[in-house]
Design an enzyme around this catalytic site. Sequence first.
Site, mmCIF file in Angstrom:
data_model
loop_
_atom_site.group_PDB
_atom_site.id
_atom_site.type_symbol
_atom_site.label_atom_id
_atom_site.label_comp_id
_atom_site.label_asym_id
_atom_site.label_seq_id
_atom_site.Cartn_x
_atom_site.Cartn_y
_atom_site.Cartn_z
ATOM 1 N N ASP A 60 3.177 -6.328 3.447
ATOM 2 C CA ASP A 60 2.760 -5.253 4.352
ATOM 3 C C ASP A 60 3.103 -5.608 5.797
ATOM 4 O OD1 ASP A 60 1.646 -2.986 5.439
ATOM 5 O OD2 ASP A 60 -0.426 -3.663 5.235
ATOM 6 N N GLU A 105 -5.026 2.055 2.472
ATOM 7 C CA GLU A 105 -5.155 0.836 3.273
ATOM 8 C C GLU A 105 -5.402 1.181 4.735
ATOM 9 O OE1 GLU A 105 -3.736 -2.497 5.845
ATOM 10 O OE2 GLU A 105 -2.983 -0.464 5.729
ATOM 11 N N GLU A 106 -4.760 2.249 5.221
ATOM 12 C CA GLU A 106 -4.744 2.479 6.664
ATOM 13 C C GLU A 106 -6.088 2.899 7.251
ATOM 14 O OE1 GLU A 106 -2.535 1.424 8.386
ATOM 15 O OE2 GLU A 106 -0.549 1.678 7.534
ATOM 16 N N HIS A 124 0.824 -1.220 0.000
ATOM 17 C CA HIS A 124 0.000 0.000 0.000
ATOM 18 C C HIS A 124 0.850 1.259 0.000
ATOM 19 C CE1 HIS A 124 0.068 0.948 4.407
ATOM 20 N NE2 HIS A 124 0.032 -0.351 4.589
ATOM 21 N N ASP A 140 5.913 0.865 7.104
ATOM 22 C CA ASP A 140 4.487 0.616 6.823
ATOM 23 C C ASP A 140 3.946 1.691 5.897
ATOM 24 O OD1 ASP A 140 1.925 -0.315 6.833
ATOM 25 O OD2 ASP A 140 1.471 0.305 8.874
ATOM 26 N N HIS A 148 3.108 2.780 12.977
ATOM 27 C CA HIS A 148 2.079 3.816 13.186
ATOM 28 C C HIS A 148 2.532 4.932 14.138
ATOM 29 C CE1 HIS A 148 -1.480 0.956 11.924
ATOM 30 N NE2 HIS A 148 -0.539 1.054 10.995
#
Length: 478
Positions: A356, A328-329, A282, A294, A427
């Site tokens: 991912d 995606e997130e 992503h 990520d 994140h």
Amino acid sequence: VRFRPGQAPLAVAALAAVAAALDAPPPLDAAVAQAALTLRERAIAGSRAVEWVRGLTDEAGPRLAGSPGDRAAVDWALATLRAQGFANVRAERVLVPVWRRGVETGEITAPWPHTLALTALGGSIPTPEGGLEAEIVELPSMDALEGNADRVKGKIVFFNVRMERAADMSGYARAVPVRSDGASRAGKLGAVGVLIRSIGTDHNPTPHTGGLRYADGAPKVPAAALAIPDAELLERLGRTGRPVRVRFSLGCRELPQAESANVIGEIKGGDKKDEIVLLGAHLDSWDLGTGAIDDGAGCGIVIEAARLIGQLPVKPRRTVRVVLFANEENGSAGGKAYALAHAAELPKHAAALEADSGTGAPSGLGWTAGPSAEALLKAIARILEPIGAGALKADGGGGADIGPLKDAGVPLFAAIQDTSRYFDFHHTANDTFDKIEPEALDRMVASVAVFAWVAAMAPEPFEKIPEEKRTEPRQRAP
Ligand SMILES: [Zn+2]
């Protein structure tokens, strides 16, 4: 032949000998096996994956769906795929939700004042102007709400769930429901706000964001994650028996939907070019860091794996298609849009693999397909075993973006990666390029390239996922 770090790439003569020995059922054609070994050794010798991660993260930066960084990422991906000679490079339009973080502050007001490092969970509503102040009620799990309904009304619920460090995703899978569902579960019982201990394994002052889902019909309450040192401070203050009061303020907001895109490029196939081997990652990221692990890492891995296949003297029989998914997130709109836009073509999708899980080294392949697929996977595993990536995990394929292809029976795959350090940075503002491990990334490129090459060359494609396994509850949270 066993790979060891520092070992020179195998000589061509040795490749032929090894290929001849690779006769696991079904036997790979010797030339296909030899090209697979070439891919493996070229990747291990030093691939350009790290260069793609650097380009994406340094040039586009944080790229939450619908943000200027997201648009820059789409432009970067189109330009990079074109410059590297991919065919049919295009942006397929996707409408994405737009959520913006604002100013966010937090403090303990009693029994002793402290500032708190916290960050809104993605999708949270803002707090009222001037912030929200209340006593906290600490709970060890969502289930603990059951016996405490009378205590949480009018309070801020502090979910103090510790995530366990693990080499696989198991610690995350166990801890993450409190992030996605805690706000609605507590809101239903009259809580005015929710704080969670960050879903992470570090002890840095960097809180971990991540999406929440408000349940239909439940009251929406603001929700934020505390950096782990501050979650432990709240825990200690709670042990004193004195009431602990917190004030926090979130300025986040939801804006109208915006346009983003899935970016696609292909290594065109030969006699079976209408059949697709999809390699996905992503393109979007959370807004706090630059999304290097990520999922800049995944983008670098799949771009490089396909590029190396395109450099072979023989073109693959099937088309290898790179898809860099949007959003995606915080919505997975890209994955859903791809499955819809390509619905007619899904029966021709021979395989889909998603990368991912960060920058850690691979140990094998997870797969979800019909049982006869295992024979070909064993042949792939034999090629990857010398670099430590030969394990096979049944029912281990898939990912948030390729999950929607499951209903059509598309065989789904995933590299199994070492994620023991992934959740130190995941994140957070600390997800930046300096966390990339180039050597491990190259092993991932080797795994994905060998997998995709064999999948693109096999006489018969992998058996589709059996009907009874096609629908399942939601994939793991992003
Ligand atoms: Zn991701």
